[in-house]
Design an enzyme around this catalytic site. Structure first.
Site, short mmCIF file in Angstrom:
data_model
loop_
_atom_site.label_atom_id
_atom_site.label_comp_id
_atom_site.label_asym_id
_atom_site.label_seq_id
_atom_site.Cartn_x
_atom_site.Cartn_y
_atom_site.Cartn_z
N LYS A 37 0.85 -1.19 0.00
CA LYS A 37 0.00 0.00 0.00
C LYS A 37 0.89 1.25 0.00
O LYS A 37 2.10 1.17 0.17
CB LYS A 37 -0.92 0.00 1.23
CG LYS A 37 -0.19 0.05 2.56
CD LYS A 37 -1.16 -0.04 3.72
CE LYS A 37 -0.41 0.01 5.05
NZ LYS A 37 -1.32 -0.04 6.21
N ARG A 137 -10.52 -0.85 15.40
CA ARG A 137 -10.50 -0.02 14.20
C ARG A 137 -11.57 -0.56 13.25
O ARG A 137 -12.72 -0.16 13.33
CB ARG A 137 -9.09 -0.01 13.59
CG ARG A 137 -8.86 1.07 12.56
CD ARG A 137 -7.41 1.15 12.13
NE ARG A 137 -6.92 -0.08 11.51
CZ ARG A 137 -5.68 -0.23 11.04
NH1 ARG A 137 -4.83 0.77 11.14
NH2 ARG A 137 -5.31 -1.36 10.49
N TYR A 258 15.35 30.54 5.99
CA TYR A 258 14.16 31.23 6.48
C TYR A 258 14.21 31.45 7.99
O TYR A 258 14.61 30.57 8.76
CB TYR A 258 12.91 30.42 6.14
CG TYR A 258 12.51 30.47 4.68
CD1 TYR A 258 12.14 31.66 4.07
CD2 TYR A 258 12.50 29.31 3.92
CE1 TYR A 258 11.77 31.71 2.74
CE2 TYR A 258 12.13 29.33 2.58
CZ TYR A 258 11.77 30.54 2.00
OH TYR A 258 11.41 30.57 0.67
#
Length: 365
Positions: A37, A137, A258
């Site tokens: 996945k 779940r 930054y």
């Protein structure tokens, strides 16, 4: 793929992936159904699946979503079974069947809708059934009555029975309890569906428990990572390299990047790398991560930008300035990065952007 196209690329070692699969198989003492996945945890699901099909007898893969299943089917054809572990909307049932994907049935709502769809089509179709043994779940309760299920949903043919372990790497007692619960469920299920296959163990479970189920679903282990106190011979599959594209000479007390989060404490030679957080290079590595250049450790200085990262190359001999820069690999592992970012190796790997080209190397054809 030209690795010099941008200067930053990922090298995926297919031989290492196959080695890790074989280790998972030995540990599990069962058939393995690799989890690919999230685009193979960032490594490239189609490429990994194709290679696995060519070099092993593995013929089942697990993905998370319907879209991932469709993409994988398009990439590998009908050579393997694909199990979709997550939600599939009823609007896509037709495409699910057309693409020969195995749906995971985890409650009565989806069971009812899919059975109704099949009934209208006048067909039966294999499915996977998910049981919740303590993950809380997805999944039916462990008290599920399989005889009732069979009578209510006669068009569903249960092929795989699975559950998911919540804490095999941190709570052995709870995991043992989950394993016992699932064993009991499997025993009851086989009385109604004698040919159903069982699947419970993930990567972490394979390290600490004896597997007695038909399939195991290794994920992170196959990509080269488990808890650091285990040495089972696996190796990280992906490395990321970049190069220094610009060099600056800074005096003491100059700021970098930054928000001026880094101020030089001495004269500093700075190198700029063409990789940033848009590539999945975690911004939390700013001012504490590092890279390697030909064996020299170079710290990240200043904030990681969207597309660029600055490193201190003051200790790097000038002759090595344009050597390859190791961003991720044997010297800088994903689990090390994860600790610096207060996360897990899974997130480091799956965050790697498609913007970084993948180059596949390994066993010769």
């Amino acid at each position: 793929m030209n690795r010099n196209l941008r200067g930053t690329y990922a090298l995926v070692d297919l031989e290492r992936y196959l080695n890790n699969l074989n280790i998972a198989r030995k540990l599990s003492k069962s058939y393995i159904t690799p989890v690919i996945k999230a685009n193979g945890y960032g490594h490239g699901a189609i490429e990994l699946a194709r290679f696995t099909l060519e070099h092993s007898d593995i013929r089942i893969f697990c993905v998370a979503t319907f879209e991932e299943g469709i993409t994988l089917r398009d990439g590998i054809g009908e050579a393997a079974e694909i199990i979709v572990l997550g939600f599939v909307d009823e609007y896509f049932f037709n495409e699910l069947i057309t693409n020969n994907l195995l749906i995971n049935i985890y409650d009565d709502e989806i069971a009812f809708r899919f059975n109704k769809y099949l009934e209208k089509k006048g067909m039966k179709y294999p499915v996977s059934i998910k049981i919740d043994t303590g993950m809380n779940r997805l999944g039916f309760d462990v008290s599920m009555n399989f005889r009732d299920f069979n009578e209510k949903y006669p068009n569903l043919i249960p092929k795989v029975l699975m559950s998911h372990l919540s804490s095999p790497d941190s709570d052995l007692e709870y995991t043992s309890w989950q394993i016992d619960r699932f064993s009991s469920v499997v025993e009851r299920a086989k009385k109604i569906f004698p040919h159903i296959k069982s699947s419970l163990f993930n990567s972490s479970a394979l390290l600490s428990f004896e597997n007695s189920f038909d399939y195991s679903r290794p994920g992170i282990l196959t990509y080269g990572f488990v808890k650091s106190d285990y040495d089972i011979g696996i190796k990280p599959v992906m490395k990321i390299f970049s190069k220094i594209i610009h060099v600056k000479y800074l005096d003491k007390n100059e700021s970098v990047g930054y928000n001026r989060t880094y101020i030089t404490g001495k004269k500093t030679i700075l190198g700029v790398l063409p990789i940033g957080y848009a590539d999945g290079y975690n911004r939390l590595l700013s001012n504490k991560g590092f890279v390697y250049v030909d064996g020299y450790k170079c710290p990240i200085i200043g904030r990681i930008c969207m597309d660029m990262t600055m490193i201190d190359i003051s200790d790097l001999p000038e002759g090595k300035w344009y050597k390859e820069v190791e961003i991720l690999g044997d010297n800088i592992r994903a689990d090390e990065m994860a600790k610096m970012c207060n996360t897990i190796s899974y997130e480091i790997l799956t965050s790697i952007s498609p913007r970084i080209p993948r180059i596949y190397e390994g066993i010769d054809e």
